[in-house]
Design a protein around this motif. Structure first.
Motif, mmCIF file in Angstrom:
data_model
loop_
_atom_site.group_PDB
_atom_site.id
_atom_site.type_symbol
_atom_site.label_atom_id
_atom_site.label_comp_id
_atom_site.label_asym_id
_atom_site.label_seq_id
_atom_site.Cartn_x
_atom_site.Cartn_y
_atom_site.Cartn_z
ATOM 1 N N SER A 180 32.937 42.201 17.587
ATOM 2 C CA SER A 180 33.007 42.418 16.142
ATOM 3 C C SER A 180 33.922 43.593 15.807
ATOM 4 O O SER A 180 34.709 43.534 14.845
ATOM 5 C CB SER A 180 31.603 42.653 15.587
ATOM 6 N N MET A 181 33.838 44.666 16.607
ATOM 7 C CA MET A 181 34.697 45.821 16.379
ATOM 8 C C MET A 181 36.160 45.479 16.652
ATOM 9 O O MET A 181 37.060 45.921 15.931
ATOM 10 C CB MET A 181 34.238 46.987 17.250
ATOM 11 N N ARG A 229 41.924 43.033 11.982
ATOM 12 C CA ARG A 229 42.082 42.785 10.548
ATOM 13 C C ARG A 229 42.765 43.944 9.833
ATOM 14 O O ARG A 229 43.530 43.731 8.896
ATOM 15 C CB ARG A 229 40.718 42.523 9.900
ATOM 16 N N GLN A 230 42.506 45.180 10.282
ATOM 17 C CA GLN A 230 42.932 46.321 9.466
ATOM 18 C C GLN A 230 44.046 47.171 10.056
ATOM 19 O O GLN A 230 44.656 47.956 9.325
ATOM 20 C CB GLN A 230 41.727 47.223 9.168
ATOM 21 N N ASP A 231 44.348 47.049 11.347
ATOM 22 C CA ASP A 231 45.336 47.950 11.959
ATOM 23 C C ASP A 231 46.536 47.184 12.501
ATOM 24 O O ASP A 231 46.382 46.304 13.357
ATOM 25 C CB ASP A 231 44.703 48.748 13.103
ATOM 26 N N LEU A 256 37.005 53.143 13.850
ATOM 27 C CA LEU A 256 35.956 52.146 13.653
ATOM 28 C C LEU A 256 34.566 52.771 13.651
ATOM 29 O O LEU A 256 33.616 52.181 13.132
ATOM 30 C CB LEU A 256 36.027 51.085 14.760
ATOM 31 N N GLN A 272 28.730 42.955 19.570
ATOM 32 C CA GLN A 272 29.094 44.142 18.799
ATOM 33 C C GLN A 272 30.505 44.599 19.150
ATOM 34 O O GLN A 272 31.294 44.977 18.270
ATOM 35 C CB GLN A 272 28.097 45.274 19.067
ATOM 36 N N ASP A 299 37.509 42.504 16.316
ATOM 37 C CA ASP A 299 37.947 41.664 15.198
ATOM 38 C C ASP A 299 38.270 42.510 13.970
ATOM 39 O O ASP A 299 39.268 42.269 13.274
ATOM 40 C CB ASP A 299 36.862 40.649 14.850
ATOM 41 N N GLN A 300 37.431 43.523 13.710
ATOM 42 C CA GLN A 300 37.674 44.405 12.570
ATOM 43 C C GLN A 300 38.977 45.162 12.748
ATOM 44 O O GLN A 300 39.757 45.315 11.798
ATOM 45 C CB GLN A 300 36.508 45.392 12.412
ATOM 46 N N ALA A 301 39.231 45.634 13.956
ATOM 47 C CA ALA A 301 40.462 46.374 14.222
ATOM 48 C C ALA A 301 41.683 45.494 13.983
ATOM 49 O O ALA A 301 42.678 45.936 13.384
ATOM 50 C CB ALA A 301 40.462 46.901 15.655
#
Length: 345
Positions: free
Chosen positions: A45-46, A52-54, A129, A42, A48-50
């Motif tokens: 995953s957070m 991608r977007q920041d 997030l 988890q 990786d998301q960061a």
């Protein structure tokens, strides 16, 4: 930039590793707080998301600093769980209007480099997030906690100050830690040491008046039976001095950022029901200060959570209410006095 300062403060605010027993397993967990566990997958995953977007997270990736994001995710998880525990015990409910107001002030824009440093940026990235209402509710609850206790929160302590040449003076830190361990093991040494520190502090003050700086590692203060009221010392109210239980030894740099001196406190009493008599009018805290004080008041709840942090994210530093890469990087120390009830670690 868009995020209210109070919202940043809750998650910017400013030990126990693996163990056996009932409850969630440490295997595969990044952190366990009470019955709540966050998995390694988890957290990744957070991260990786960061990325991608920041843009700032992408900068951290290029600089091989994504460990900062991992520690921040764990930190905010711990603070959220402590806030929930405190709210339940104290009967606090977040004001829906205030929560909605905080949410409305949040920005959906990606986090970019504003020159404020990595800690501010990773705090904002991780908060974005999370669920916005959850983050805003934490802010509201911590402010309520501070408002409830600030007027009558007091601490009685003995203390000594130790001169440091800089914020990173390792020798001064080592002397403060060693003195704390001596106090914890043999409380009988405390009165004589405080008397010695008081005498040396007076001599150091006279020397400074003559233009001579204090020698690194020398005593710069010594005081017994000092009573501090949180409402009169809003700066100190945000520090571990007001979050540490009685019968504890506390070490930290209490006057930062003004002075880098280390202080060793012997916490003799901690009260929440009687204001300190004072001729000074209580200070009015800002929203940011309220949030920071509320974060500090979560400290006593750590002991009941059985907090376990996966070593890959470092260790929990109770003094900073944050994660440190290792024990040598912690901002201070809390020890129980010999023969007294254990202090939170």
């Amino acid at each position: 930039m868009g995020r209210p300062r109070a919202l940043v403060a809750v998650v910017a605010g400013a030990l126990l590793l693996a163990g056996c027993g009932s409850g969630p397993s440490q295997v595969g967990s990044a952190v366990i707080v009470g019955d709540h566990s966050v998995g390694l997958d988890q957290v990744q995953s957070m991260i990786d998301q960061a990325v991608r977007q920041d843009p700032y997270a992408q900068k951290l990736a290029r600089e091989h600093k994504l460990d900062l994001l991992g520690r921040e995710i764990v930190r905010q998880t711990v603070l959220h769980e402590l806030t929930a525990r405190a709210a339940e015990k104290e009967g606090l409910v977040a004001d829906p209007a205030k929560v909605a107001g905080f949410v409305a002030q949040e920005s959906s824009a990606p986090v970019t480099d504003t020159g404020q440093g990595d800690q501010v940026a990773v705090t904002q990235i991780v908060a974005k997030l999370r669920d916005r209402t959850e983050v805003a509710s934490d802010v509201a609850l911590e402010q309520q906690l501070a408002q409830k206790y600030l007027p009558k929160l007091t601490v009685g302590a003995d203390y000594v100050g130790i001169s440091a040449a800089s914020d990173t003076d390792a020798d001064a830190r080592a002397r403060a830690f060693d003195l704390a361990k001596q106090f914890a093991a043999d409380p009988g040494k405390i009165p004589a040491t405080i008397q010695q520190a008081n005498q040396e502090a007076q001599q150091a003050q006279q020397a400074q008046q003559m233009g001579m700086p204090a020698a690194p590692g020398s005593f710069t203060a010594g005081q017994a039976s000092e009573l501090f009221g949180a409402s009169q010392y809003l700066g100190l109210a945000q520090t571990p001095l007001f979050g540490t239980e009685k019968n504890s030894i506390l070490v930290f740099q209490a006057q930062q950022p003004q002075r880098p001196d280390w202080f060793v406190f012997v916490i003799r009493a901690r009260g929440t029901d009687q204001a300190v008599p004072s001729d000074d009018k209580p200070q009015t805290p800002s929203a940011t200060q309220l949030t920071s004080i509320g974060t500090r008041l979560l400290q006593p709840y750590l002991a009941e959570t059985g907090l376990r942090v996966n070593p890959r994210y470092g260790v929990w530093d109770v003094v900073s209410m944050n994660l440190a890469p290792n024990q040598d990087a912690t901002k201070g120390l809390v020890l129980p006095l010999r023969g007294a009830a254990p202090a939170q670690q």
